[in-house]
Design a protein around this motif. Structure first.
Motif, PDB file in Angstrom:
ATOM      1  N   GLY A  56       0.804  -1.217   0.000  1.00  0.00           N
ATOM      2  CA  GLY A  56       0.000   0.000   0.000  1.00  0.00           C
ATOM      3  C   GLY A  56       0.834   1.263   0.000  1.00  0.00           C
ATOM      4  N   THR A  60       1.182   1.387  -7.627  1.00  0.00           N
ATOM      5  CA  THR A  60       1.152   0.669  -8.908  1.00  0.00           C
ATOM      6  C   THR A  60      -0.186  -0.059  -9.102  1.00  0.00           C
ATOM      7  OG1 THR A  60       3.524   0.304  -8.695  1.00  0.00           O
ATOM      8  CG2 THR A  60       2.380  -1.085 -10.294  1.00  0.00           C
ATOM      9  N   CYS A  61      -0.789  -0.489  -8.015  1.00  0.00           N
ATOM     10  CA  CYS A  61      -1.989  -1.337  -8.065  1.00  0.00           C
ATOM     11  C   CYS A  61      -3.285  -0.533  -8.028  1.00  0.00           C
ATOM     12  CB  CYS A  61      -1.966  -2.293  -6.887  1.00  0.00           C
ATOM     13  SG  CYS A  61      -2.136  -1.397  -5.326  1.00  0.00           S
TER      14      CYS A  61
HETATM   15  S1  FES Z   1       0.571   0.201  -3.387  1.00  0.00           S
HETATM   16 FE1  FES Z   1       2.291  -0.855  -4.172  1.00  0.00          FE
HETATM   17  S2  FES Z   1       1.385  -2.582  -5.075  1.00  0.00           S
HETATM   18 FE2  FES Z   1      -0.276  -1.637  -4.094  1.00  0.00          FE
END
Ligand code: FES
Ligand SMILES: [Fe+2]
Ligand SMILES: [Fe+2]
Lengths: 127, 219
Positions: A56, A60-61
């Protein structure tokens, strides 16, 4: 919305047409347990969603919440501004209702962070 | 089509120094070298911040000489990872941010802070600081690094052997590091024996994979 006995929720993952992911244009339904993240559920169902840190932090996700409810109990960098704008981080997001998300929203969240002078948007899109 | 041709490595005119065949060959193989380069800056931002944070973490493992030594290996190897990839950023026509705050802000892994609040005098409140909590911060930092370098391996596989080679060397060491901290944390917190399968480095921070490509002896 009724909570089921085994505490799993249906998470509908919408992959935009213009996404570079293999699943572009597809909508996938996942059964996600209360303790499970959307990212982990998707990847174990064979749906490859983008991610990097899985803590988190890196965004990126990033995805957008269309409907439902998620919590981010362990996200390291997720704030009210993100929440209010409807962004979620699938790597740490756990459903608390039947939920629909549109994935592959890194660019949009990056911009939203930059607009608020927050990392990593400030550092990557700043002047 | 004509657009693609313009970018093809075969389209770089003899003597043209405004373009790099070293980048165009990557583009021709389907990877955007600019996007990759920015991802590398984020990744080495994390190596650099981790190098900094591990300095503090290892100091606070007071009296645990073996833990300190292992953390020192991981710390120095993170610096080696930063050093290994910096030249690659420049080869891909990028640069390090001029402002270190910007560099830290874009790091792709979380700050690995000492897991304790500050006290009233601006020092660490170490009253409730437990060794196992520090080991957990270390473990999670290594896990983030494994994910990042695996991502970069994915991005470059079959398209950019030079960056791939660097990323897989680093990944080898990050996986060592995770194994070390799994061993130490399971012993410290759970009294469980989970061998890493290896021993501390010969010299502190040896970086057996990533300094094969040593570009200066102090790095
Ligand atoms: S915030 Fe880095 S993969 Fe979800
Ligand atoms: Fe590292
Ligand atoms: Fe490491």
């Amino acid at each position: 919305m009724t909570r089921r006995a085994n505490a799993t929720w249906t998470v509908t993952v919408v992959v935009p047409d213009e996404s570079s992911l293999d699943a572009a244009g597809e909508t996938v339904e996942l059964e996600v347990a209360e303790h499970e993240t959307i990212l982990a559920a998707a990847r174990s169902a064979g749906v490859w969603l983008p991610a990097d840190c899985q803590q988190g932090w890196c965004i990126t996700c990033a995805a957008r919440l269309v409907e439902g409810d998620v919590v981010h109990p362990s996200a390291r960098r997720y704030d009210d501004g993100d929440r209010e704008a409807g962004f979620v981080l699938t790597c740490t997001a756990k459903p608390r209702a039947d939920t629909t998300v549109v994935v592959d929203q890194y660019d949009d969240l990056l911009e939203h962070r930059a607009d608020r002078g927050k990392p990593p948007g400030n550092a990557k899109l700043g002047d | 089509m004509s657009d693609e041709k313009e970018h093809a490595s075969s389209g770089v005119e003899p003597g043209d120094t405004s373009k790099r065949v070293g980048m165009e060959v990557i583009r021709e193989r389907g990877v955007d070298p600019e996007e990759l380069r920015e991802k590398l800056v984020d990744a080495i931002g994390a190596e650099f911040t981790t190098y900094y944070y591990y300095t503090n973490l290892r100091m606070h493992l007071a009296g645990e000489e073996d833990y300190k030594e292992i953390t020192e290996d991981a710390r120095l190897e993170d610096r080696a990872h930063f050093e290994l990839v910096v030249p690659r950023v420049y080869e891909l026509e990028g640069s390090l941010p001029n402002d270190i705050r910007e560099f830290a802000d874009r790091a792709s892994c979380p700050d690995a802070e000492v897991p304790t609040p500050m006290d009233d005098d601006g020092g660490f409140d170490t009253e409730d600081l437990e060794v196992e909590d520090i080991l957990e911060v270390l473990l999670e930092a290594e896990r983030c690094a494994i994910r990042t370098w695996s991502e970069i391996c994915d991005m470059t596989r079959g398209a950019d052997p030079r960056t791939y080679d660097m990323a897989q060397r680093i990944l080898n060491e990050e996986i060592d590091h995770e194994a070390w901290f799994i061993e130490l944390l399971s012993k410290e917190r759970d009294g469980e024996i989970n061998p890493a399968g290896h021993f501390a480095r010969g010299e502190p921070g040896d970086a057996p994979y990533s300094t094969n490509n040593r570009f200066n002896d102090s790095a």
